[in-house]
Design a protein around this motif. Structure first.
Motif, PDB file in Angstrom:
ATOM      1  N   GLY A  54      22.056  18.443 113.720  1.00  0.00           N
ATOM      2  CA  GLY A  54      23.252  19.049 112.780  1.00  0.00           C
ATOM      3  C   GLY A  54      23.907  20.444 112.921  1.00  0.00           C
ATOM      4  O   GLY A  54      25.084  20.669 113.012  1.00  0.00           O
ATOM      5  N   GLU A  55      22.581  21.976 113.587  1.00  0.00           N
ATOM      6  CA  GLU A  55      23.282  22.685 114.235  1.00  0.00           C
ATOM      7  C   GLU A  55      23.670  22.628 114.968  1.00  0.00           C
ATOM      8  O   GLU A  55      25.106  23.315 115.263  1.00  0.00           O
ATOM      9  N   LEU A  56      23.735  21.472 116.282  1.00  0.00           N
ATOM     10  CA  LEU A  56      24.479  22.062 116.963  1.00  0.00           C
ATOM     11  C   LEU A  56      25.411  21.358 116.763  1.00  0.00           C
ATOM     12  O   LEU A  56      27.099  22.181 117.295  1.00  0.00           O
ATOM     13  N   ARG A  57      26.016  20.482 116.525  1.00  0.00           N
ATOM     14  CA  ARG A  57      27.372  19.869 115.483  1.00  0.00           C
ATOM     15  C   ARG A  57      27.745  20.924 114.723  1.00  0.00           C
ATOM     16  O   ARG A  57      29.106  21.303 115.867  1.00  0.00           O
ATOM     17  N   ASN A  58      27.281  21.358 113.900  1.00  0.00           N
ATOM     18  CA  ASN A  58      28.420  22.720 112.919  1.00  0.00           C
ATOM     19  C   ASN A  58      28.874  23.821 113.657  1.00  0.00           C
ATOM     20  O   ASN A  58      29.427  24.357 112.884  1.00  0.00           O
ATOM     21  N   ARG A  59      27.052  24.181 114.350  1.00  0.00           N
ATOM     22  CA  ARG A  59      28.300  25.283 114.942  1.00  0.00           C
ATOM     23  C   ARG A  59      28.996  25.060 116.335  1.00  0.00           C
ATOM     24  O   ARG A  59      29.563  26.244 116.118  1.00  0.00           O
ATOM     25  N   TYR A  60      28.610  23.979 117.109  1.00  0.00           N
ATOM     26  CA  TYR A  60      28.905  24.170 118.361  1.00  0.00           C
ATOM     27  C   TYR A  60      30.567  23.440 118.585  1.00  0.00           C
ATOM     28  O   TYR A  60      31.009  23.273 119.647  1.00  0.00           O
ATOM     29  N   ARG A  61      30.361  22.294 117.904  1.00  0.00           N
ATOM     30  CA  ARG A  61      31.744  21.755 118.073  1.00  0.00           C
ATOM     31  C   ARG A  61      33.144  21.624 117.739  1.00  0.00           C
ATOM     32  O   ARG A  61      33.111  22.544 117.057  1.00  0.00           O
ATOM     33  N   SER A  62      33.853  21.455 118.981  1.00  0.00           N
ATOM     34  CA  SER A  62      35.329  22.213 119.407  1.00  0.00           C
ATOM     35  C   SER A  62      36.116  21.068 118.637  1.00  0.00           C
ATOM     36  O   SER A  62      37.469  21.859 118.649  1.00  0.00           O
ATOM     37  N   ASP A  63      35.884  20.280 118.154  1.00  0.00           N
ATOM     38  CA  ASP A  63      37.250  19.522 117.385  1.00  0.00           C
ATOM     39  C   ASP A  63      37.668  19.387 116.392  1.00  0.00           C
ATOM     40  O   ASP A  63      37.747  18.732 115.667  1.00  0.00           O
ATOM     41  N   VAL A  64      36.276  19.868 115.876  1.00  0.00           N
ATOM     42  CA  VAL A  64      36.677  20.379 113.798  1.00  0.00           C
ATOM     43  C   VAL A  64      36.360  21.781 113.728  1.00  0.00           C
ATOM     44  O   VAL A  64      35.253  22.342 113.918  1.00  0.00           O
ATOM     45  N   GLY A  65      37.217  21.979 112.731  1.00  0.00           N
ATOM     46  CA  GLY A  65      37.631  23.382 112.544  1.00  0.00           C
ATOM     47  C   GLY A  65      36.581  24.670 113.510  1.00  0.00           C
ATOM     48  O   GLY A  65      36.102  25.871 113.024  1.00  0.00           O
ATOM     49  N   PHE A  66      37.682  24.509 114.640  1.00  0.00           N
ATOM     50  CA  PHE A  66      37.208  25.220 115.591  1.00  0.00           C
ATOM     51  C   PHE A  66      37.530  27.282 114.928  1.00  0.00           C
ATOM     52  O   PHE A  66      38.501  27.370 114.139  1.00  0.00           O
ATOM     53  N   ASN A  67      36.428  28.232 115.449  1.00  0.00           N
ATOM     54  CA  ASN A  67      36.164  29.473 114.585  1.00  0.00           C
ATOM     55  C   ASN A  67      35.609  30.094 116.105  1.00  0.00           C
ATOM     56  O   ASN A  67      34.988  29.736 116.032  1.00  0.00           O
TER      57      ASN A  67
END
Length: 239
Positions: A54-67
């Protein structure tokens, strides 16, 4: 991590010779649900029960809500090294269009996946470096391991090491391929410390010292609050 190459080779060799694991044919399989043949130890996704990563997705996915401050993006220098002509990993794991102006990692751009903690690729690279360090008849094994990684990366043998490659060449290749293969998986900082502890060489491209105090995990402040004599770890110093 101990630079104990004889034992590292012996144990990695046991895993590989067990014939229980294979290199994934597709880089998309490493973070997938049930498709990877590489996972030696990890957390499996179980629908309606267990949702790892979950935290890998929340922190590091780059296709949703990139910051840029919280998402995984790499420097242009590293991006150039990781996306050389013909290297399949360049298109499999990176994007320059999802967040214009940034070179982002796409490994975690999935809703769910199994999370590998130890995989066959890493074991192959451990054996390769350890085999080259121990030398002798092991060197041929090291070259084969590196070439297996390179053949998958380039879809052929064009970048493979020659059968008479020197041990130093194989060691450098193992370290380079480890950085490219395990990008974004928490491995790099361990390599910086492992190699620094053995050789005193700082391999961090930003010039940070391998043993700077800021790399040590700080104790909770509650420890010192409960005992005024408790010494906290030194902080900072990672220029």
């Amino acid at each position: 991590m101990q630079n104990d190459f004889a034992n590292a080779f012996a144990y990695a060799d046991q895993v590989i010779r067990s014939n229980k694991f294979l290199l994934d044919a597709s880089y998309a399989n490493r973070f997938s649900i049930g498709l990877s043949k590489e996972i030696i130890f990890g957390f499996k996704f179980v629908d309606n029960n267990l949702y790892p990563g979950g935290e890998l997705r929340n922190r590091y996915r780059s296709d949703v809500g990139f910051n840029a401050q919280s998402r995984f993006n790499v420097t242009s220098l590293f991006y150039a090294a990781a996306t050389t002509a013909g290297d399949v990993r360049g298109t499999a794991w990176y994007s320059t269009t999802l967040a214009p102006g940034y070179n982002v990692l796409t490994k975690y751009n999935k809703n769910n996946f199994d999370v590998p903690l130890m995989g066959y690729t890493e074991i192959k690279l451990i054996r390769a470096e350890a085999a080259a360090e121990t030398g002798g008849a092991n060197l041929a094994t090291a070259i084969t391991d590196i070439n297996d990684i390179l053949t998958r990366a380039y879809g052929g043998t064009s970048k493979n090491l020659p059968v008479n490659a020197l041990a130093a060449t194989v060691i450098n290749a193992a370290r380079r391929e480890r950085e490219l293969e395990l990008v974004g998986e928490g491995n790099r900082i361990q390599e910086i410390k492992r190699i620094g502890a053995r050789t005193g060489v700082n391999i961090d491209r930003r010039g940070g010292r391998w043993n700077c105090p800021g790399l040590a995990l700080q104790f909770p402040i509650s420890e010192q609050a409960a005992n005024a004599s408790f010494l906290m770890n030194q902080e900072g110093g990672c220029d």
